[in-house]
Write an enzyme that holds these catalytic residues in place. Structure first.
Site, PDB file in Angstrom:
ATOM      1  N   HIS A 117       0.847  -1.186   0.000  1.00 36.37           N
ATOM      2  CA  HIS A 117       0.000   0.000   0.000  1.00 36.37           C
ATOM      3  C   HIS A 117       0.891   1.247   0.000  1.00 36.37           C
ATOM      4  CE1 HIS A 117      -3.480  -2.372   1.797  1.00 36.37           C
ATOM      5  NE2 HIS A 117      -2.452  -3.092   2.232  1.00 36.37           N
ATOM      6  N   GLU A 176       2.649  -0.970   4.356  1.00 36.48           N
ATOM      7  CA  GLU A 176       2.371   0.394   3.907  1.00 36.48           C
ATOM      8  C   GLU A 176       3.684   1.124   3.660  1.00 36.48           C
ATOM      9  OE1 GLU A 176      -0.541   1.990   3.474  1.00 36.48           O
ATOM     10  OE2 GLU A 176      -2.068   0.842   4.580  1.00 36.48           O
ATOM     11  N   HIS A 212      -2.550  -2.860  -3.320  1.00 38.83           N
ATOM     12  CA  HIS A 212      -3.947  -2.661  -2.940  1.00 38.83           C
ATOM     13  C   HIS A 212      -4.813  -2.496  -4.195  1.00 38.83           C
ATOM     14  CE1 HIS A 212      -6.588  -0.688   0.427  1.00 38.83           C
ATOM     15  NE2 HIS A 212      -7.036  -1.841   0.032  1.00 38.83           N
ATOM     16  N   ASP A 261      -3.574   2.334  -4.969  1.00 43.44           N
ATOM     17  CA  ASP A 261      -2.211   2.382  -4.443  1.00 43.44           C
ATOM     18  C   ASP A 261      -1.553   1.002  -4.492  1.00 43.44           C
ATOM     19  OD1 ASP A 261      -4.253   1.860  -2.338  1.00 43.44           O
ATOM     20  OD2 ASP A 261      -2.534   1.652  -1.016  1.00 43.44           O
TER      21      ASP A 261
END
Length: 202
Positions: free
Chosen positions: A47, A129, A165, A175
């Site tokens: 992400h 992330e 994602h 993303d």
């Protein structure tokens, strides 16, 4: 080793302890749960995130994942007020690595999702992330940290797939976007192309 080869999860007190990675700063999140019985952790989902969008270096992402974000601190935060999410890992622009949920547990990063014929990707994935803006580029230090943690995950869990994602929630999420260099990650980890998101495979 490639992610297309079966990898059995083995305890390794040097790098992992109950799903926590040794080389990450640990900040446990309350936003997690047990994985369903019989689930196989075979997917890494990448992400991108920054709070507020496009601003880097603050603690807002960590605060979001631990339910400590001040919703009134920035006008954008009102649009996500009450959101309860988490990720297993967060990689800053500097390459600094944070972990919020044990990889043995289910983090809340994917939302409504489907990939490789299965829905609810939170059940059997590890979420990472990257501090960044959807569609923008990422820093060399982030790729270095990402490669290191992915290599360790591949050794410890039976991961066979990597996706963004955008690939598990197409049309809803975009993303990390076109700024992420999937082929660089593939080359660094010596992965089979079959591990990459659909559309990037040979």
């Amino acid at each position: 080793m490639t992610a297309s080869e079966p990898v059995l999860s083995q305890p390794d007190d040097r790098l992992w302890r109950d799903g926590w990675y040794r080389f990450a700063a640990h900040q446990p999140s309350p936003n997690y749960g047990p994985r369903p019985s019989g689930s196989c952790i075979d997917l890494i989902v990448l992400h991108s995130i920054s709070l507020p969008p496009g601003q880097y270096g603050g603690d807002e992402v960590q605060q979001l994942f631990t339910n400590q974000l001040n919703w009134q601190a920035h006008p954008y935060f009102e649009s996500i007020r009450g959101l309860t999410v988490s990720s297993h890992f967060f990689i800053r622009r500097s390459g600094e690595l944070w972990q919020f949920v044990s990889c043995d547990d289910r983090a809340w990063h994917a939302g409504v999702s489907s990939y490789r014929g299965r829905s609810n990707c939170n059940d059997d994935s590890i979420g990472i992330e990257l501090e960044g803006l959807e569609g923008a580029c990422f820093e060399p230090a982030q790729y270095a940290t990402l490669a290191a943690v992915c290599a360790s995950i591949l050794q410890h869990y039976p991961v066979h797939h990597l996706a963004g994602h955008e690939h598990i929630a197409p049309g809803r999420k975009g993303d990390p976007g076109p700024g992420f260099d999937w082929l660089h990650l593939q080359k660094t980890l010596a992965l089979s192309s079959s591990c990459l998101p659909q559309g990037l495979q040979d």
